[in-house]
Design a protein around this motif. Structure first.
Motif, mmCIF file in Angstrom:
data_model
loop_
_atom_site.group_PDB
_atom_site.id
_atom_site.type_symbol
_atom_site.label_atom_id
_atom_site.label_comp_id
_atom_site.label_asym_id
_atom_site.label_seq_id
_atom_site.Cartn_x
_atom_site.Cartn_y
_atom_site.Cartn_z
ATOM 1 N N ASN A 46 0.900 -1.142 -0.089
ATOM 2 C CA ASN A 46 0.006 -0.138 0.037
ATOM 3 C C ASN A 46 1.048 1.266 0.070
ATOM 4 N N SER A 47 0.469 2.278 0.571
ATOM 5 C CA SER A 47 1.307 3.515 0.447
ATOM 6 C C SER A 47 2.307 3.438 1.010
ATOM 7 N N ALA A 48 2.108 3.066 2.506
ATOM 8 C CA ALA A 48 3.054 2.941 3.340
ATOM 9 C C ALA A 48 4.325 1.830 3.030
ATOM 10 N N GLY A 49 3.858 0.913 2.350
ATOM 11 C CA GLY A 49 4.528 -0.188 1.714
ATOM 12 C C GLY A 49 5.658 0.545 0.691
ATOM 13 N N VAL A 50 4.908 1.229 -0.141
ATOM 14 C CA VAL A 50 5.868 1.943 -1.271
ATOM 15 C C VAL A 50 6.812 2.570 -0.681
#
Length: 359
Positions: free
Chosen positions: A195-199
């Motif tokens: 997700n965004s944080a993973g990116v």
């Protein structure tokens, strides 16, 4: 004099900037841009049309997907919660919608359907968040059933969801990635986890598909940071002063008289309230931007108005534009004051808020 009521100013150049930055962080992955909840309050169709390079769009519900199709969007659309009833399958097939499968009921409905065109399926595995997803021990059976079904377009995509990716110190994410790798190592399929944080924090989670949401809109998904280098806010929520008044020391302001002035001052009334999506529980001191400076919210948030302390020497006038969050005042900071998260503030924008493109 023209007075402006609550307006969400949408900067599509900022959106394009954010998309390019996200791509640079994961240049080998395809991008499923997440547009659920009306594009996080920014406008579902508007955002989709402004992302021509996205490989696919992710939404939560069928009605969001159908709205995109009605607006002329032809790119792949993935239902991130899957479908809710057997009769939905015909709608998916007729509109070329892709679906996540995360339970036995969905699997049975697809396998037993009578379709002329097979569906594209993303199989979701629960790697530790314990919300949606099949149990790890179910993967083999689900994969075999989907692989052998005439109703499923091959190959499928494997996915999971990170529950704690916003906190780099939390070991849960490493455990989820490790489990996902172990479960899928022998399956030569496209995979999606970030997700965004993973990116931002977990490059080992990028695989073939990334799923940015909040980051697209220029807001930090991280638990500790406000602002990410190079990311620009897409929404600036604004309104205007509709009254400026002088009050004496000891005067109470707003419902319940919960704020009492300690000295003579000038207060401003801004045409925005919880009826527009501004958080009712925002406390005294929550910052508002007027004429390049921050002034504090005072008194209770009303349905249509808030009040701010302009200061005794202020020169602000009726009609002056105020910024509630966006350029110059991060929505992340306002969320901290309101003891909530940026997601909620953005998604709570109501229909009566005007939408205007930045010039």
């Amino acid at each position: 004099m023209t007075l402006h009521t609550a307006t969400a100013v949408i900067d599509l150049d900022a959106l394009s900037n954010n998309y390019r930055l996200i791509q640079s962080l994961s240049p080998n992955a395809k991008v499923l841009a997440v547009l659920k909840a009306n594009g996080y309050g920014h406008g579902l169709e508007l955002i989709a049309k402004a992302l021509p390079n996205a490989d696919a769009f992710g939404v939560a519900r069928i009605d969001e997907a159908l709205a995109l199709r009605a607006a002329g969007i032809v790119k792949p659309i993935v239902l991130l919660e899957g479908f809710f009833a057997e009769e939905d399958i015909d709608t998916l097939a007729a509109n070329n919608l892709q679906t996540i499968v995360h339970n036995e009921q969905q699997l049975a409905a697809i396998v037993n359907a009578n379709l002329d065109v097979p569906l594209k399926v993303w199989l979701k595995i629960d790697t530790g968040m314990h919300r949606l997803g099949i149990n790890p021990e179910q993967l083999s059976d689900f994969y075999q059933a989907l692989s052998q079904s005439k109703n499923v377009q091959q190959p499928i995509v494997l996915m999971s969801h990170l529950g704690c990716a916003d906190d780099k110190a939390n070991t849960a994410t490493t455990q989820q990635i490790t489990l996902f790798d172990e479960l899928t190592a022998d399956l030569p399929l496209e995979k999606s986890l970030a997700n965004s944080a993973g990116v931002l924090l977990w490059p080992e989670s990028h695989y073939q598909w990334i799923r940015p949401g909040l980051l697209l809109y220029g807001v930090s998904p991280l638990s500790t940071d406000v602002g990410i280098d190079g990311i620009l806010p897409v929404m600036t929520l604004q309104s205007s002063l509709i009254a400026v008044r002088e009050i004496a020391a000891g005067a109470a302001v707003g419902y319940g008289g919960t704020w009492i002035s300690e000295k003579s001052t000038r207060i401003g009334v801004v045409a925005i309230g919880y009826g527009d999506g501004y958080p009712r529980h925002a406390p005294n001191g929550t910052p508002v931007l007027i004429n390049g400076r921050r002034v504090p919210l005072i008194g209770r948030v009303s349905m249509d108005m808030i009040t701010v302390d302009l200061g005794a020497e202020s020169e602000d006038n009726v009609g002056d534009i105020t910024t509630l969050w966006g350029k110059g005042l991060a929505v992340e900071e306002v969320a901290v004051f309101a003891t909530t998260i940026p997601y909620e503030l953005l998604c709570n924008i109501t229909r009566r808020v005007h939408v205007q493109l930045a010039k």
